[in-house]
Scaffold this active site. Structure first.
Site, PDB file in Angstrom:
ATOM      1  N   ASN A 196       0.846  -1.182   0.000  1.00 38.00           N
ATOM      2  CA  ASN A 196       0.000   0.000   0.000  1.00 38.00           C
ATOM      3  C   ASN A 196       0.888   1.241   0.000  1.00 38.00           C
ATOM      4  OD1 ASN A 196       0.788   0.533   2.693  1.00 38.00           O
ATOM      5  ND2 ASN A 196      -0.927  -0.631   3.518  1.00 38.00           N
ATOM      6  N   GLU A 199       3.436   1.609   2.975  1.00 34.03           N
ATOM      7  CA  GLU A 199       4.506   0.608   2.875  1.00 34.03           C
ATOM      8  C   GLU A 199       5.490   0.975   1.777  1.00 34.03           C
ATOM      9  OE1 GLU A 199       1.582  -3.014   4.394  1.00 34.03           O
ATOM     10  OE2 GLU A 199       1.897  -2.665   2.253  1.00 34.03           O
ATOM     11  N   ASP A 264      -6.257  -7.643   2.161  1.00 35.57           N
ATOM     12  CA  ASP A 264      -6.466  -9.097   2.101  1.00 35.57           C
ATOM     13  C   ASP A 264      -7.403  -9.446   0.953  1.00 35.57           C
ATOM     14  OD1 ASP A 264      -4.965  -9.281   4.433  1.00 35.57           O
ATOM     15  OD2 ASP A 264      -6.709  -9.408   5.745  1.00 35.57           O
TER      16      ASP A 264
END
Length: 311
Positions: A196, A199, A264
């Site tokens: 993301n 990150e 996820d």
């Protein structure tokens, strides 16, 4: 996206490896402030338990009809038994090692007035012995699956991820990684990374503009030997970086209610689509759609085939 391809989703065989946890939700009414401290008093009226972390990725792939297996570590305790039950209810093949010296990772969220008031985490890193056994188990399982997903929450279950990627790559598997931490070099040789925005900033630094981001992303992709890097960008959608090419996918979110677990759902949808034979662009487009749907739901949630194929 054709319905014809959707009929092959159940042919996808996905092995998910990573940090397994249990998400607990306590819902209640908030009518007053505590006399002991300036905090709300929540009178708990309902409790829910959901698969979390790598287990939530498995929950998402299974909900789309894929043949799903989960490899990870839990404690030998009540939350581990709850996880086993939930996996069984979804038809997910469980390969969870029990480590009696640790507690299962639990994230407890207290919800009042449809808002998360506090999250309480229980976690301990697995022991070396159990992790060695897990690597051996991975080596015996990997051959039976088309797509391998590493779901890294930096909780200690993926210390051998570099060796696992090496084994999977030797066998020609598609390898997807949801990464964490300050060093992505251990994911070298994977097919696709799905960081993301926050990150990505930790790894490549803050970019000045879109061209600067593209240059940094392509440099990282080349250094790690990736087929592609998929950057998830919240309200800015997603960007897919491949050799000599970048494609942007605008956000599909109609309403952002809760972003927990959205990553996820994205990697799970990507895995199922690729396992079913979709092209990478088709797979990313569908994963983008799935992410847009799931952020409109409370907590770690899943997306159904019907929701994805609507419209």
């Amino acid at each position: 996206m054709s319905n014809q391809l959707a009929t092959t989703w159940d042919r996808a065989r996905i092995l998910i490896v990573g940090d397994v946890m249990l998400d607990r939700y306590w819902f209640g009414e908030v009518n007053r402030i505590s006399p002991e401290a300036p905090v709300p008093i929540v009178r708990v009226e309902k409790r829910e338990e959901r698969l979390g972390g790598a287990a939530n990725v498995a929950r998402n792939t299974a909900s789309l009809g894929a043949s799903t297996a989960l490899l990870g570590v839990t404690g030998d305790d009540e939350p581990a038994r709850v996880i086993d039950t939930l996996l069984g209810e979804m038809g997910i093949s469980s390969h969870l090692a029990r480590d009696a010296s640790i507690s299962t990772i639990v994230k407890l969220r207290v919800i009042g007035r449809q808002q998360q008031l506090v999250r309480i985490d229980f976690e301990e890193a697995p022991t070396d012995t159990v992790l060695r056994d897990k690597l051996t188990q991975f080596n015996s399982l990997v051959g039976a699956y088309d797509v391998i997903v590493f779901s890294d929450y930096a909780k200690g279950s993926l210390v051998s991820v570099a060796e696992m990627i090496g084994v999977a790559r030797q066998q020609g598997k598609r390898i997807l990684v949801d990464p964490k931490g300050d060093d992505f070099s251990r994911y070298a040789g994977a097919s696709i990374l799905t960081p993301n925005k926050s990150e990505m900033v930790r790894i490549v630094g803050q970019w000045k503009n879109e061209d600067d981001l593209t240059a940094r992303a392509q440099k990282l992709r080349a250094e790690l030997g990736l087929e592609a890097l998929l950057l998830t960008r919240s309200e800015e959608g997603m960007s897919l970086y491949r050799d000599g090419d970048v494609q942007h996918f605008p956000t599909m979110a109609r309403e952002v209610y809760d972003v927990s677990g959205a990553g996820d759902t994205v990697i799970a949808t990507l895995a199922v689509m690729l396992g079913a034979g979709a092209s990478l662009v088709e797979a990313v487009a569908m994963a983008n759609r799935a992410g847009g749907i799931v952020v409109g739901k409370l907590g770690t949630a899943t997306v159904t085939r019907e929701e994805l194929l609507e419209g």
